[in-house]
Scaffold this motif. Structure first.
Motif, PDB file in Angstrom:
ATOM      1  N   GLY A 349      42.668  40.814  57.977  1.00 21.77           N
ATOM      2  CA  GLY A 349      43.224  41.632  56.914  1.00 21.77           C
ATOM      3  C   GLY A 349      43.162  43.096  57.312  1.00 21.77           C
ATOM      4  O   GLY A 349      42.903  43.442  58.467  1.00 21.77           O
ATOM      5  N   ARG A 350      43.347  43.971  56.325  1.00 19.85           N
ATOM      6  CA  ARG A 350      43.308  45.410  56.567  1.00 19.85           C
ATOM      7  C   ARG A 350      42.080  45.997  55.883  1.00 19.85           C
ATOM      8  O   ARG A 350      41.893  45.816  54.678  1.00 19.85           O
ATOM      9  N   ARG A 351      41.246  46.692  56.653  1.00 19.29           N
ATOM     10  CA  ARG A 351      39.987  47.209  56.118  1.00 19.29           C
ATOM     11  C   ARG A 351      40.225  48.178  54.957  1.00 19.29           C
ATOM     12  O   ARG A 351      39.498  48.152  53.958  1.00 19.29           O
ATOM     13  N   GLU A 352      41.197  49.048  55.079  1.00 16.12           N
ATOM     14  CA  GLU A 352      41.432  50.047  54.038  1.00 16.12           C
ATOM     15  C   GLU A 352      41.773  49.398  52.703  1.00 16.12           C
ATOM     16  O   GLU A 352      41.365  49.888  51.644  1.00 16.12           O
ATOM     17  N   ASP A 353      42.502  48.272  52.731  1.00 16.52           N
ATOM     18  CA  ASP A 353      42.814  47.546  51.490  1.00 16.52           C
ATOM     19  C   ASP A 353      41.552  46.905  50.918  1.00 16.52           C
ATOM     20  O   ASP A 353      41.339  46.907  49.705  1.00 16.52           O
ATOM     21  N   ALA A 354      40.715  46.374  51.803  1.00 15.05           N
ATOM     22  CA  ALA A 354      39.490  45.705  51.354  1.00 15.05           C
ATOM     23  C   ALA A 354      38.518  46.686  50.721  1.00 15.05           C
ATOM     24  O   ALA A 354      37.854  46.377  49.733  1.00 15.05           O
ATOM     25  N   GLU A 355      38.431  47.896  51.289  1.00 15.08           N
ATOM     26  CA  GLU A 355      37.503  48.888  50.759  1.00 15.08           C
ATOM     27  C   GLU A 355      37.921  49.376  49.386  1.00 15.08           C
ATOM     28  O   GLU A 355      37.092  49.862  48.608  1.00 15.08           O
ATOM     29  N   ALA A 356      39.207  49.246  49.065  1.00 12.83           N
ATOM     30  CA  ALA A 356      39.695  49.690  47.761  1.00 12.83           C
ATOM     31  C   ALA A 356      39.625  48.584  46.710  1.00 12.83           C
ATOM     32  O   ALA A 356      39.822  48.837  45.525  1.00 12.83           O
ATOM     33  N   ALA A 357      39.326  47.353  47.143  1.00 15.91           N
ATOM     34  CA  ALA A 357      39.318  46.209  46.226  1.00 15.91           C
ATOM     35  C   ALA A 357      38.013  46.157  45.446  1.00 15.91           C
ATOM     36  O   ALA A 357      36.976  46.632  45.881  1.00 15.91           O
ATOM     37  N   VAL A 358      38.066  45.554  44.259  1.00 13.70           N
ATOM     38  CA  VAL A 358      36.877  45.377  43.415  1.00 13.70           C
ATOM     39  C   VAL A 358      36.535  43.903  43.388  1.00 13.70           C
ATOM     40  O   VAL A 358      37.359  43.075  43.009  1.00 13.70           O
ATOM     41  N   PRO A 359      35.301  43.506  43.793  1.00 14.32           N
ATOM     42  CA  PRO A 359      34.947  42.092  43.821  1.00 14.32           C
ATOM     43  C   PRO A 359      34.863  41.484  42.428  1.00 14.32           C
ATOM     44  O   PRO A 359      34.513  42.165  41.468  1.00 14.32           O
ATOM     45  N   ALA A 360      35.195  40.212  42.364  1.00 15.60           N
ATOM     46  CA  ALA A 360      35.114  39.489  41.100  1.00 15.60           C
ATOM     47  C   ALA A 360      33.670  39.117  40.792  1.00 15.60           C
ATOM     48  O   ALA A 360      32.816  39.082  41.664  1.00 15.60           O
ATOM     49  N   VAL A 361      33.398  38.804  39.518  1.00 17.60           N
ATOM     50  CA  VAL A 361      32.046  38.439  39.083  1.00 17.60           C
ATOM     51  C   VAL A 361      32.012  36.953  38.782  1.00 17.60           C
ATOM     52  O   VAL A 361      32.861  36.426  38.076  1.00 17.60           O
TER      53      VAL A 361
END
Length: 468
Positions: A349-361
């Motif tokens: 994937g793309r790191r920049e997209d992952a860093e902007a994502a919010v993990p689910a609970v």
């Protein structure tokens, strides 16, 4: 006769060495200086609500100093702040490379050339991770420029020359040697060339040249107790910079590959605790959130041995290799799991997209209120009260360390009160009986230590804890 011959050979060798050392850097300076630029930035700083660091907030003298500043004309008016730095032109159509910290937050950027000409610049893109920024100026005439060299060919002891704008003194040249290679300061993608060429404030963003006039580094930082050069300067290696610059020019942003795992280095004491592990090469997977690695079947406790055909030596090497790999590429990852190697195919994937994502609970797990002393630790299962007290996620499970015997191996390994033990022997812990069972299994197998996955402040790490 033989003595005369040996003497002649020695003289020839000395002459060769003398020729390898330049008599002057003047020709090189003349060659590259037209491509090096001074950078002046201007920023509007918002007004401050109190005296600028003169007295503590709430001090009885605060009103006095505020009135003094008002009389001096400061008051609540915004003011303009200027900063200086360096850079260099990399194309005749006006692309300029510098440090991100030189231009970060600037409202206006002015480029001054060696000829004295000044042009305004705009930001094409920037990368805080490597502290590199790409600027653009518009010129009616083609601009003189320099090219990047291969920083991997730079050897410790090679001559290098730094050009820049130290302390705002204008175009200045300093020379030295490559003191060390592959230095890491604080970033995940760091690959610095260390040099003793004088680098001072204002040199930031300027080029470090080899003797062929190629840029092998971008001057970025110094190690100094007083803010001045003491002969320990750091230049980001050109082979890192070129990848960043290419992406900034093409996309206006970086696009780094993302594997989607949290990892740590393999330590010596893990070798006995992990079946099939022969040395400290590799990267231990501590967590696998939703992402490419999880989709491909990687698990916490896997040791990544190779990535896309390249052997993994440590965490730093793996992070850089993954980041330099094309987004969307399908790569083979070889891992050690339960004493055997497995090959998994991961689409990055793309790191920049992952860093902007919010993990689910996820939903909470069951509670267990008991407590027990084990291996120098007092442990208790996670409860709702502990989740609140320790600031744990609502889906956190495992055993909380309630206390640590300061004379124990656990204390020496860095375990502390409030740590959360998530796994033992790469198996999840939901109760104290789970940990008892893992310890018994390890002892029956003749192991001298047990591998624990511990989280502190949300960050995971593996600890090999002695059973003796």
């Amino acid at each position: 006769m033989w003595l005369s011959f040996i003497a002649i050979v020695a003289l020839v060798a000395q002459a060769v060495v003398a020729q390898a050392r330049p008599d002057s850097f003047a020709d090189l300076a003349d060659q590259v200086s037209p491509s090096v630029v001074n950078i002046t930035t201007s920023t509007v700083v918002a007004s401050r609500t109190g005296p600028r660091g003169v007295v503590p907030e709430g001090s009885p003298f605060e009103d006095f100093f505020r009135e003094f500043e008002d009389r001096q004309g400061e008051g609540d008016r915004p003011r303009r702040s200027s900063a200086l730095g360096s850079g260099f032109v990399i194309s005749e159509d006006g692309y300029v490379v510098t440090n991100n910290h030189v231009i970060d937050g600037a409202d206006e950027i002015l480029i001054e050339f060696f000829s004295g000409e000044e042009l305004p610049a705009t930001v094409v893109g920037k990368d805080p991770n490597t502290d590199i920024a790409l600027l653009k100026v518009e010129s009616e005439e083609p601009l003189p420029f320099v090219s990047f060299g291969d920083s991997d060919t730079a050897r410790v002891g090679d001559w290098v020359m730094a050009v820049g704008n130290p302390l705002g003194q204008g175009f200045s040249v300093s020379a030295g040697i490559v003191s060390a290679r592959n230095r890491a300061l604080s970033g995940s993608y760091d690959d610095y060339i260390q040099t003793d060429a004088a680098i001072n404030r204002g040199n930031s963003g300027g080029p470090l040249f080899n003797m062929d006039g190629d840029v092998v580094g971008v001057n970025t930082a110094i190690l100094s107790p007083n803010g001045g050069s003491i002969g320990i300067g750091f230049s980001m290696a050109s082979n890192v910079v070129t990848r960043v610059v290419d992406q900034l020019r093409d996309f206006g942003e970086t696009r780094r590959g993302w594997l989607g795992v949290r990892i740590q280095n393999v330590s010596e004491d893990m070798i006995d605790a992990i079946e099939g592990l022969e040395n400290t090469n590799g990267a231990m997977v501590t967590d696998v959130p939703d992402g490419p690695a999880k989709d491909a079947g990687l698990e916490a406790g896997d040791v990544i041995l190779t990535f896309d055909g390249q052997e993994v030596e440590d965490v730093r090497g793996l992070v850089r290799t993954v980041g330099n790999t094309e987004v969307g590429k399908a790569v083979r990852v070889v891992v050690l799991r339960e004493g055997k190697t497995q090959t998994l195919k991961v689409t990055l994937g793309r790191r920049e997209d992952a860093e902007a994502a919010v993990p689910a609970v996820a939903p909470a797990q069951p509670e267990e209120p008991s407590e027990k002393d084990i291996l120098g630790l007092t442990v208790t299962p996670v409860t709702e009260a502990l989740r609140s007290e320790l600031g744990l996620d609502t889906d956190a499970t495992g055993l909380v360390v309630a206390a640590v015997d300061e004379t124990s191996k656990a204390f020496e390994k860095g375990l502390r009160q409030g740590d959360l033990i998530v796994e033992a022997s790469q198996q999840a812990l939901l109760s104290i009986s789970d940990l008892d069972a893992r310890i018994e299994e390890a002892q029956d197998a003749g192991r001298k230590s047990i591998l624990l996955l511990v989280r502190r402040g949300g960050e995971p790490r593996f600890v090999a804890l002695s059973l003796e």
